[in-house]
Write a protein that holds these residues in place. Structure first.
Motif, PDB file in Angstrom:
ATOM      1  N   LEU A 155       0.826  -1.200   0.000  1.00 46.34           N
ATOM      2  CA  LEU A 155       0.000   0.000   0.000  1.00 46.34           C
ATOM      3  C   LEU A 155       0.860   1.251   0.000  1.00 46.34           C
ATOM      4  CD1 LEU A 155      -1.051   1.071   3.467  1.00 46.34           C
ATOM      5  CD2 LEU A 155      -0.465  -1.323   3.255  1.00 46.34           C
ATOM      6  N   VAL A 156       0.268   2.343  -0.463  1.00 48.75           N
ATOM      7  CA  VAL A 156       0.850   3.676  -0.324  1.00 48.75           C
ATOM      8  C   VAL A 156       0.032   4.397   0.724  1.00 48.75           C
ATOM      9  CG1 VAL A 156       1.238   5.917  -1.410  1.00 48.75           C
ATOM     10  CG2 VAL A 156       1.729   3.822  -2.686  1.00 48.75           C
ATOM     11  N   SER A 157       0.707   4.911   1.739  1.00 47.55           N
ATOM     12  CA  SER A 157       0.071   5.657   2.818  1.00 47.55           C
ATOM     13  C   SER A 157       0.780   7.006   2.924  1.00 47.55           C
ATOM     14  CB  SER A 157       0.191   4.879   4.137  1.00 47.55           C
ATOM     15  OG  SER A 157      -0.347   5.616   5.220  1.00 47.55           O
ATOM     16  N   PRO A 158       0.078   8.074   3.278  1.00 45.69           N
ATOM     17  CA  PRO A 158       0.758   9.374   3.399  1.00 45.69           C
ATOM     18  C   PRO A 158       1.735   9.389   4.573  1.00 45.69           C
ATOM     19  CG  PRO A 158      -1.662   9.614   3.315  1.00 45.69           C
ATOM     20  CD  PRO A 158      -1.363   8.169   3.565  1.00 45.69           C
ATOM     21  N   HIS A 159       2.476  10.478   4.680  1.00 44.13           N
ATOM     22  CA  HIS A 159       3.206  10.728   5.931  1.00 44.13           C
ATOM     23  C   HIS A 159       2.961  12.147   6.435  1.00 44.13           C
ATOM     24  CE1 HIS A 159       6.762  11.624   3.021  1.00 44.13           C
ATOM     25  NE2 HIS A 159       6.283  12.782   3.421  1.00 44.13           N
ATOM     26  N   ILE A 160       1.907  12.776   5.925  1.00 46.56           N
ATOM     27  CA  ILE A 160       1.474  14.062   6.437  1.00 46.56           C
ATOM     28  C   ILE A 160       0.867  13.845   7.822  1.00 46.56           C
ATOM     29  CG2 ILE A 160      -0.928  14.038   5.606  1.00 46.56           C
ATOM     30  CD1 ILE A 160      -0.438  16.922   4.577  1.00 46.56           C
ATOM     31  N   ILE A 188       8.450  -0.952   5.819  1.00 50.73           N
ATOM     32  CA  ILE A 188       7.950   0.420   5.687  1.00 50.73           C
ATOM     33  C   ILE A 188       9.053   1.281   5.110  1.00 50.73           C
ATOM     34  CG2 ILE A 188       7.041   2.447   6.852  1.00 50.73           C
ATOM     35  CD1 ILE A 188       5.686   0.715   8.851  1.00 50.73           C
ATOM     36  N   LEU A 189       8.796   1.808   3.914  1.00 46.19           N
ATOM     37  CA  LEU A 189       9.729   2.662   3.201  1.00 46.19           C
ATOM     38  C   LEU A 189       9.267   4.106   3.366  1.00 46.19           C
ATOM     39  CD1 LEU A 189       9.298   0.298   0.267  1.00 46.19           C
ATOM     40  CD2 LEU A 189      11.599   0.678   1.141  1.00 46.19           C
ATOM     41  N   GLY A 190      10.026   4.908   4.110  1.00 45.29           N
ATOM     42  CA  GLY A 190       9.644   6.285   4.361  1.00 45.29           C
ATOM     43  C   GLY A 190      10.633   7.268   3.767  1.00 45.29           C
ATOM     44  N   THR A 191      10.144   8.434   3.400  1.00 47.44           N
ATOM     45  CA  THR A 191      11.005   9.489   2.871  1.00 47.44           C
ATOM     46  C   THR A 191      11.984   9.960   3.945  1.00 47.44           C
ATOM     47  OG1 THR A 191       9.233  10.251   1.411  1.00 47.44           O
ATOM     48  CG2 THR A 191      11.033  11.786   1.831  1.00 47.44           C
ATOM     49  N   ALA A 308       4.689   1.989   1.370  1.00 51.02           N
ATOM     50  CA  ALA A 308       5.394   3.214   0.990  1.00 51.02           C
ATOM     51  C   ALA A 308       4.740   4.377   1.718  1.00 51.02           C
ATOM     52  CB  ALA A 308       5.317   3.432  -0.522  1.00 51.02           C
ATOM     53  N   ALA A 309       5.480   5.027   2.595  1.00 50.80           N
ATOM     54  CA  ALA A 309       4.961   6.172   3.347  1.00 50.80           C
ATOM     55  C   ALA A 309       5.453   7.443   2.670  1.00 50.80           C
ATOM     56  CB  ALA A 309       5.426   6.113   4.794  1.00 50.80           C
ATOM     57  N   ARG A 364       7.756  18.629  -6.728  1.00 49.49           N
ATOM     58  CA  ARG A 364       8.422  18.154  -5.494  1.00 49.49           C
ATOM     59  C   ARG A 364       7.709  16.929  -4.912  1.00 49.49           C
ATOM     60  NH1 ARG A 364       7.259  23.428  -5.408  1.00 49.49           N
ATOM     61  NH2 ARG A 364       8.982  24.877  -5.830  1.00 49.49           N
ATOM     62  N   ILE A 365       7.744  15.825  -5.636  1.00 45.62           N
ATOM     63  CA  ILE A 365       7.105  14.579  -5.198  1.00 45.62           C
ATOM     64  C   ILE A 365       7.986  13.935  -4.133  1.00 45.62           C
ATOM     65  CG2 ILE A 365       6.100  12.387  -5.934  1.00 45.62           C
ATOM     66  CD1 ILE A 365       4.805  14.825  -7.250  1.00 45.62           C
ATOM     67  N   CYS A 366       7.719  14.213  -2.868  1.00 51.83           N
ATOM     68  CA  CYS A 366       8.637  13.736  -1.824  1.00 51.83           C
ATOM     69  C   CYS A 366       8.472  12.235  -1.578  1.00 51.83           C
ATOM     70  CB  CYS A 366       8.465  14.526  -0.531  1.00 51.83           C
ATOM     71  SG  CYS A 366       7.098  14.033   0.498  1.00 51.83           S
ATOM     72  N   GLY A 367       7.413  11.633  -2.104  1.00 48.34           N
ATOM     73  CA  GLY A 367       7.252  10.190  -1.991  1.00 48.34           C
ATOM     74  C   GLY A 367       7.849   9.422  -3.150  1.00 48.34           C
TER      75      GLY A 367
END
Length: 409
Positions: A155-160, A188-191, A308-309, A364-367
């Motif tokens: 899944l893709v989940s935000p990190h806001i 979990i892959l985070g920016t 993916a966060a 600026r796609i930070c993900g």
């Protein structure tokens, strides 16, 4: 500091500010080794570029005058360097010792403590339970054409923050809930929002949440470290201490698994700027390939969930754009984000990267890096969008951050 010393500035965080009505540049340590900052006059900023380890103190003053015409009074350079050294912004033995001690403390702690508890979400586990239940109640009751829950592999989940992204978080994690509860390991892959050099940053430390500790899958981390080299994957390990992207997804994971054991593989993903700028492509990068192969091999015999966060676009004055985002800008943003999400939903990691590169990552796609790596780990996959939102990023609502939720089979 002697006159023969050749000061070298570390990688630091710099931002605009004001002091006594005058414009200044505020310098901070991105690793948080000390809780202090230094402010220097904005017209002295070129001095920082000269602190590259090649000039002694006297030569720094001369070089600054030659470059800018600015002549500093005697002792000012020494005073400024002493202040930078005091807050560990110079690359020297004093910094190296403080860094080693901080790493040792981080690794010896029982776990990596949550940094957002009490601010972004309640620190009390019962209150957090109630908060997430309320968020789930916000989610749509119908699943629509989202894949059957037992098929979901990622899944893709935000990190806001949760306040702005609650509905998107709740929707995607509710759709994936059964798959999450069945997972034996979650990657979990985070920016990595720090100014970092490494593409992949790992840690053996386990992440804590208000419900307890999510144990790290040490064997997976070991496998990646063996493939890429320990220096490569642990050089910036301290970024895990303050980075929120992995934590903010890990809390949702823990909410769903609760007392069931689900091991975590926390990965901070560095910037793809060098690829966007034309220095090769991630699909041809040896480090990326070694990472993907190592994680796949280490998790092959376990039910694995890939998360993916990452957020999408960051536009408007808050991010350096000259003009506010108006109604037309919002519409254009929706179209561009929609095209990007369509590419992601096809499982096309290279197509996603090339789409961002084509526009110079102007949104600026930070993900970008965590979503790309998630798609590479998933391999052949298709996804569905569970939600999309544009969130205000300033009080005037003229800057926006877009986020989405997606599930993959």
């Amino acid at each position: 500091m002697t006159s023969e010393t050749r000061p070298k500035l570390r990688r630091i965080q710099a931002g605009p500010g004001h002091w006594q009505g005058q414009p200044v540049i505020v310098l901070r340590d991105p690793l948080g080794l000390v809780d202090m900052a230094v402010a220097i006059p904005r017209n002295v900023a070129p001095f920082l570029e000269l602190c590259d380890g090649t000039r002694d103190v006297a030569t720094l003053s001369t070089a600054l005058e030659l470059r800018t015409g600015l002549r500093l009074w005697p002792g000012y350079v020494e005073k400024m360097l002493a202040e930078l050294d005091e807050v560990l912004l110079l690359e020297n033995e004093r910094f190296a010792q403080a860094y080693r001690e901080t790493v040792e403390r981080f690794r010896s702690n029982p776990s990596r403590p949550s940094t957002l508890a009490g601010t972004v979400y309640p620190a009390n586990p019962e209150w957090l339970d109630r908060t997430f239940t309320e968020y789930f109640d916000m989610a749509s009751p119908e699943a629509g054409d989202v894949p059957d829950i037992e098929q979901i592999r990622g899944l893709v989940s935000p990190h806001i923050d949760y306040n702005r992204g609650a509905a998107i978080y709740a929707e995607v994690w509710r759709r994936a809930a059964a798959a999450v509860r069945e997972a034996e390991v979650a990657v979990i892959l985070g920016t990595n929002h720090s100014d970092c050099e490494k593409l992949i940053t790992m840690t053996q430390q386990s992440y804590a949440t208000p419900w307890g500790v999510l144990p790290t899958a040490s064997d997976v981390v070991d496998k990646v470290a063996a493939a890429l080299g320990e220096e490569e994957v642990f050089a910036e390990e301290l970024h895990h201490r303050g980075e929120h992207s992995v934590e903010i997804a890990a809390v949702w994971l823990h909410y769903l698994v609760k007392d069931k054991v689900c091991e975590l593989v926390p990965v901070l993903c560095g910037s793809f700027h060098k690829f966007v700028a034309g220095e090769g492509q991630p699909g041809e990068d040896e480090q990326v390939t070694l990472f993907v192969d190592a994680v796949r091999e280490a998790t092959a015999d376990r039910r694995t969930l890939i998360v993916a966060a990452g957020d999408l676009s960051h536009v408007g004055p808050a991010f350096g754009d000259h003009y506010p985002v108006d109604g037309v800008g919002r519409a254009d943003m929706s179209v561009a984000d929609g095209e990007l999400m369509d590419t992601i939903a096809r499982g096309d990691a290279e197509g996603m990267f090339l789409r961002v590169k084509k526009e110079g990552d102007r949104r600026r796609i930070c993900g970008l890096s965590p979503i790309y790596l998630a798609l590479r780990l998933l391999g052949e996959t298709t996804g569905k969008v569970t939600g999309y939102a544009q969130c205000p990023a300033d009080q005037q609502e003229t800057s926006l951050v877009s986020i989405c939720g997606m599930v993959f089979i």
